[in-house]
Design a protein around this motif. Sequence first.
Motif, short mmCIF file in Angstrom:
data_model
loop_
_atom_site.label_atom_id
_atom_site.label_comp_id
_atom_site.label_asym_id
_atom_site.label_seq_id
_atom_site.Cartn_x
_atom_site.Cartn_y
_atom_site.Cartn_z
N GLY A 96 -4.96 8.59 3.88
CA GLY A 96 -5.81 7.70 3.11
C GLY A 96 -7.07 7.29 3.86
N LYS B 252 -3.92 12.54 2.84
CA LYS B 252 -2.57 12.01 2.69
C LYS B 252 -2.45 10.63 3.34
CE LYS B 252 2.25 13.49 3.31
NZ LYS B 252 3.12 14.53 3.91
N SER C 236 1.89 -1.34 -5.83
CA SER C 236 3.21 -0.95 -5.34
C SER C 236 4.13 -0.56 -6.50
CB SER C 236 3.83 -2.09 -4.53
OG SER C 236 5.02 -1.66 -3.90
N TYR D 14 7.25 7.49 -7.56
CA TYR D 14 8.34 7.98 -6.73
C TYR D 14 9.60 8.21 -7.57
CZ TYR D 14 5.22 6.11 -3.12
OH TYR D 14 4.13 5.83 -2.34
N SER E 166 4.83 0.93 0.37
CA SER E 166 5.57 1.22 -0.86
C SER E 166 6.58 2.35 -0.65
CB SER E 166 4.61 1.56 -1.99
OG SER E 166 3.84 0.43 -2.34
N GLN E 167 6.23 3.32 0.17
CA GLN E 167 7.19 4.39 0.50
C GLN E 167 8.39 3.83 1.26
OE1 GLN E 167 5.43 7.77 2.50
NE2 GLN E 167 3.73 7.86 1.06
N PHE F 47 3.17 2.86 -7.56
CA PHE F 47 3.70 3.85 -6.62
C PHE F 47 5.18 4.10 -6.89
CE2 PHE F 47 0.21 2.74 -3.44
CZ PHE F 47 -0.37 4.00 -3.48
N ASN G 195 3.62 9.31 7.03
CA ASN G 195 3.37 9.34 5.59
C ASN G 195 4.19 10.44 4.93
OD1 ASN G 195 2.25 8.67 3.16
ND2 ASN G 195 0.14 9.17 3.72
N SER H 241 -4.02 9.14 -2.99
CA SER H 241 -3.62 8.01 -3.84
C SER H 241 -4.58 7.78 -5.00
CB SER H 241 -3.53 6.73 -3.00
OG SER H 241 -4.80 6.36 -2.49
N SER H 242 -5.87 8.15 -4.84
CA SER H 242 -6.85 7.93 -5.91
C SER H 242 -7.18 9.21 -6.66
CB SER H 242 -8.13 7.34 -5.34
OG SER H 242 -8.83 8.30 -4.56
N GLY I 35 0.81 -1.22 0.00
CA GLY I 35 0.00 0.00 0.00
C GLY I 35 0.84 1.26 0.00
N THR I 36 0.19 2.37 0.30
CA THR I 36 0.85 3.68 0.22
C THR I 36 2.11 3.73 1.07
OG1 THR I 36 -1.29 4.76 -0.16
CG2 THR I 36 0.53 6.16 0.55
#
Length: 298
Positions: free
Chosen positions: A238, A236, A42, A49, A16-17, A45, A144, A278-279, A12-13
């Motif tokens: 989510g 941010k 991922s 990035y 993946s970061q 994402f 985040n 994210s969307s 997820g967000t």
Amino acid sequence: MKIENVMIAGGGTLGSQIAWQTAFMGFKVVVYDAFDKGIEASKAFHKQYAELFSTSRGVSKEDIERTLGRLSYSTNLAEAVKDADLVSESVPENVEIKISFYQELAKVAPEKTIFTTNSSTTLPSDYAAYTGRPEKFLALHFANGIWDTNIGEVMGHAGTDPEIFERVVQFASEIGMIPIPIHKEQNGYILNSLLVPLLTAAQELFFSGVSDVESIDKTWMITMGTKMGPFGILDKIGMQTAYNVSMLWGTKLGDQKRLDRAAIIKSDFIDKGKMGVSSGEGFYKYPNPKYADPDFLK
């Protein structure tokens, strides 16, 4: 204790970061997700990035390619963890899902592997008994947008080996975080102990009809001098996380208001695909939310 290979559980967000940042800092990273759609998310994402680091952070094409070369992906848990020195878990914020994950992970992970949870609202002691290695289990919690809000909150439980704790503090620094050691278990760590009451109050003001999203955010941004208000922060983070947190604490505390708020978040946002940044839409529309307009506070 050498850490070279890292498995990130959850594509997820935030997972993946963490994966991107860890790979960028020179570690080999496997992203594990139980579902193909999680892996594809991922990868998407990471493409974002790569563009972000290239255009906004001045990172060279060569460094981007090296980072991408250190990333791999798998839906096979045993395969993903087979070489891992450390696991960072960011699976959904649901106690039953996390317990099930740790029970399966314990069966296939090498003895050497340190397990860390990125859970925002639960404690390491909630899961330690299911890990098969409680002395090598603790929390490493991220905010985040981790390359800008680069704190790494490290929190053990009563059975965490002090040497493992210090090694994870060091690892947080190695991946570009500012380590924040927490010496006693605390729901919400430091960050969320401060942040959750703000976000809860903002949602209560909005969902009970006291004021609107923009007015609430303007009030906070003007008085605190911040770049975004609580609803920008919620976007941010989510909507899925906002829903999970409201459900968790609503259930734990028997708080009907929190449960009602979770139901509204699901019906008015999640079910309509408005997942936040994210969307492309949550309380605001992205990539150009109103709160980022220079005239928003005028």
